[in-house]
Write a protein that holds these residues in place. Structure first.
Motif, short mmCIF file in Angstrom:
data_model
loop_
_atom_site.label_atom_id
_atom_site.label_comp_id
_atom_site.label_asym_id
_atom_site.label_seq_id
_atom_site.Cartn_x
_atom_site.Cartn_y
_atom_site.Cartn_z
N GLU A 37 0.87 -1.18 0.00
CA GLU A 37 0.00 0.00 0.00
C GLU A 37 0.90 1.23 0.00
N ARG A 38 0.69 2.10 -0.97
CA ARG A 38 1.54 3.29 -1.08
C ARG A 38 0.71 4.42 -1.65
N GLN A 39 0.69 5.56 -0.95
CA GLN A 39 -0.11 6.70 -1.38
C GLN A 39 0.67 8.00 -1.19
N ALA A 40 0.33 8.98 -2.03
CA ALA A 40 0.89 10.32 -1.90
C ALA A 40 -0.18 11.32 -2.26
N ALA A 41 -0.14 12.48 -1.64
CA ALA A 41 -1.11 13.54 -1.91
C ALA A 41 -0.38 14.83 -2.25
N ASP A 42 -1.08 15.75 -2.89
CA ASP A 42 -0.51 17.08 -3.10
C ASP A 42 -0.21 17.72 -1.75
N PHE A 43 0.95 18.34 -1.63
CA PHE A 43 1.32 18.96 -0.37
C PHE A 43 2.19 20.18 -0.63
N TYR A 44 2.53 20.88 0.43
CA TYR A 44 3.33 22.09 0.32
C TYR A 44 4.68 21.89 1.00
N ILE A 45 5.69 22.57 0.45
CA ILE A 45 7.01 22.64 1.07
C ILE A 45 7.36 24.11 1.25
N THR A 46 7.73 24.47 2.47
CA THR A 46 8.26 25.81 2.71
C THR A 46 9.75 25.77 2.44
#
Length: 307
Positions: free
Chosen positions: A171-180
């Motif tokens: 099971e492997r998932q990724a979502a849109d995210f932010y990096i400062t």
């Protein structure tokens, strides 16, 4: 010891295939092997032909110099190719490439440029929860279940590196995210969701192992297995899980997009190359996906902002 887990799709989850986060089918191997199969089919006949000529010269002229030279050359070529194949499977070339690439200055970087940024991760519209430990507010999660069959009573005495573990569930998932961004302070959107092409260089930790003398399965693990209709009777088990939680340091490399006032990193439109690493005897690798790596492993301090 690193293992290549990015091209395996056996037993992958499809719980959120239609949702915004990328599922296992999108997060897999997204690069070309540095040693093409056609090259192997060309080199092998050439080496065999050279060996045949050297044997003929040895039999007729009784000169062993050419024979020894061909043998040494063949061994060097084979060792070089095997070394590159092993390095590719273990992601060694990608780790070296990402660690050596300098952080980009987003203030001067142009639209469409391949950039690398390091900073603190924060969730976007969708956050993830890890499958087994139930860690909330994650931007990336992975859970892998390995099994081993055979003489389990004997295998329990051997180290993991000498046991052939087989991936039974992924099971492997990724979502849109932010990096400062630590260098410019810019808040950058990383488009890792919506089935974006991505290669995660994020190590999993071993949470459960039944290699010990006590091989009783906990109620938590039994429930987790039952929910996924997994049967692992008489198997040695090892469950690994990795995640990047909000507030942790992370490094991302991809194509810079500056549109409608939004600064984002997206999968590249064309493959880019890592280049050769001559000091490591590594051939170039072509990548057509985002690269993500947890920066906390290298001592990155969350919250640190550069000049």
């Amino acid at each position: 010891m690193r293992r290549d887990k990015h091209f395996v799709t056996l037993g992958e989850t499809n719980d959120s295939a239609a949702a915004s986060p990328s599922s296992s089918s999108a997060i897999q191997r997204r690069w070309r092997d540095p040693v093409p199969t056609t090259l192997l089919w060309v080199l092998i006949p050439l080496l065999l032909a050279g060996l045949g000529v050297s044997v003929f010269v040895l039999a007729v002229v009784h000169n062993a110099l050419l024979f020894v030279g061909i043998i040494v050359l063949s061994l060097l070529v084979v060792a070089f190719l095997v070394w590159n194949l092993i390095a590719t499977r273990s992601n060694r070339g990608l780790y070296i490439f990402l660690d050596r690439a300098p952080d980009s200055d987003l203030r001067t970087a142009t639209d469409g440029q391949i950039v690398k940024i390091t900073g603190v991760a924060s969730c976007g519209d969708i956050s993830l929860v890890s499958s087994y430990e139930k860690v909330a507010r994650c931007v990336y999660t992975s859970t892998l279940l390995y099994t081993c069959t055979g003489w389990t009573s004997m295998l329990s005495y051997f180290s993991d590196r000498y046991i052939r573990w087989e991936l039974a569930h992924l099971e492997r998932q990724a979502a849109d995210f932010y990096i400062t961004d630590a260098k410019s302070g810019t808040r950058v959107l990383v488009k890792a969701g919506n089935n974006s092409k991505m290669v995660p260089l994020i190590e999993e930790s071993v949470l459960v192992s039944t290699r010990d003398n006590n091989r009783e399965i906990s109620l938590t693990l039994k429930k987790w297995l039952d929910e996924r209709y997994l049967s692992v009777d008489s198997h040695l088990l090892r469950l690994e899980e990795g995640h990047v939680k909000e507030g942790r340091g992370i490094t991302a490399m991809g194509m810079l997009s500056k549109k409608n006032g939004t600064v984002a990193i997206v999968p590249p439109s064309e493959p880019f190359s890592t280049g050769c690493f001559r000091q490591y005897f590594l051939l170039p690798i072509e990548i057509d996906a985002l690269l993500l790596k947890s920066s906390d492993e290298n001592g990155f301090m969350p919250g640190r902002v550069g000049p």
